[in-house]
Design a protein around this motif. Sequence first.
Motif, PDB file in Angstrom:
ATOM      1  N   SER A 168      24.938  99.164  98.469  1.00  0.00           N
ATOM      2  CA  SER A 168      23.983  97.871  99.114  1.00  0.00           C
ATOM      3  C   SER A 168      22.874  98.608  99.514  1.00  0.00           C
ATOM      4  O   SER A 168      22.816  99.537 100.345  1.00  0.00           O
ATOM      5  N   PHE A 238      28.006  92.015 100.941  1.00  0.00           N
ATOM      6  CA  PHE A 238      28.645  93.370 100.331  1.00  0.00           C
ATOM      7  C   PHE A 238      30.022  93.081 100.435  1.00  0.00           C
ATOM      8  O   PHE A 238      31.043  93.389  99.615  1.00  0.00           O
ATOM      9  N   LYS A 267      20.086  94.593  98.153  1.00  0.00           N
ATOM     10  CA  LYS A 267      21.461  94.256  98.283  1.00  0.00           C
ATOM     11  C   LYS A 267      22.169  95.009  97.145  1.00  0.00           C
ATOM     12  O   LYS A 267      22.301  96.226  97.122  1.00  0.00           O
ATOM     13  N   THR A 268      22.980  94.196  96.319  1.00  0.00           N
ATOM     14  CA  THR A 268      24.145  95.009  95.456  1.00  0.00           C
ATOM     15  C   THR A 268      23.603  95.873  94.507  1.00  0.00           C
ATOM     16  O   THR A 268      22.342  95.574  93.704  1.00  0.00           O
TER      17      THR A 268
END
Length: 429
Positions: A168, A238, A267-268
Amino acid sequence: MSKSLQAIRGMNDILPEQTPVWRYFEGTVSRLLDNYGYKQIRMPIVEFTELFKRSIGEVTDIVEKEMYTFEDRNGDSLTLRPEGTAACVRAVLEHGITGGGQVQKLWYIGPMFRHERPQKGRYRQFHQIGLEVFNLDGPDIDAELIVLTWRLWGELGIRDAVKLELNSLGTSESRGRYREALVEYLSAHHDKLDEDSQRRLKTNPLRVLDTKNADTQAVLVDAPKMADYLDDESRAHFEGLKARLDAVGIPYVLNPKLVRGLDYYSKTVFEWVTDKLGAQGTVCAGGRYDGLVEQMGGKPTPGVGFAMGIERLVLLLETLEQIPEEISRQVDVYLCAFGEEAELAGLALAELVRDQLPNLRLQVNAGAGSFKSQFKKADKSGALYALILGDDEMAQQVVGFKPLRGQGEQQSIAWDALAAHLATCVVQG
């Protein structure tokens, strides 16, 4: 003597003996995406250069060194697309199909272009299948993208050869705090960094984490970790993703150095990697880019997606010998006809059979030829069976039916019973 014409280095022809595997792979993916509710979109391969500068980032390797950029007759700077996400975002913005919070689950397929050093699994013209989802911000859609690729690997028979890596990158704010800490740490070890990492330290420091240089990797062992700088929202997102992957039973490895090569990720981020193809180990990669649409002039719109490299996945299928036998066979039945009257009857008979068996791969001999030459062509075609029409068969209104790949005697089949017989034999064969 003039130089012989040939393809540009790193831009390859895909020959007839190779295309069945490509069609098998592409067909498997497209059917799977239909089943998951994704719709296909097709974008031009040429875009204004500014699109990629604004989306990918001007200090990325792609924009700085790898793009095919040229000026057209109107004086506009154009670029052959180096990746699909920016072009897809441009398309949904231009046509307003994500406005008002409309959820769009899209996929595309086609060539991309980067001026890199050609090697096995890495080419200057390469092909990708990409997925992009807009206006869904939860970890559930991130998980769906990974789950459907896991199902794809299962259908292709390559699950044991790939591994999922996750990380992440947090929001832009948390990533900014991490960048400051990383730059401070790396600056204190500046002399131990390789030349490329020293340059990236000034332009795109997170890419230093992606280095393959052993000395720089040793420096990174004690570097700050992104996980320690995640904000609460990103951490919860996450954890939600990992919980869903655990629920489905998909194994993964956390890789704190996974950053991806494009500026727009947040993020991801994830990669599917393999150790079966040498240096080119990534076969599918992507992540979340919640700020990209706004960055390109649209309203704040969550986005997530991935791209998979067709060349590498085809190579992996070939390396693991996971290509179904029937894929390499392009002909099921080959019809041999001897004499003009038999050729005319054979043409009509073949069309009647095709009417009743539209999925049968039936090839009719062209160019006449002797009994021996036609049978040689039938055998070379890879067909399972040969059909024979000569004077005797014409007189009796039958067709000779001869197995080419296994046991069995030649037999005679009435014309009106041929389709039914082929339906049984080809399926069983």
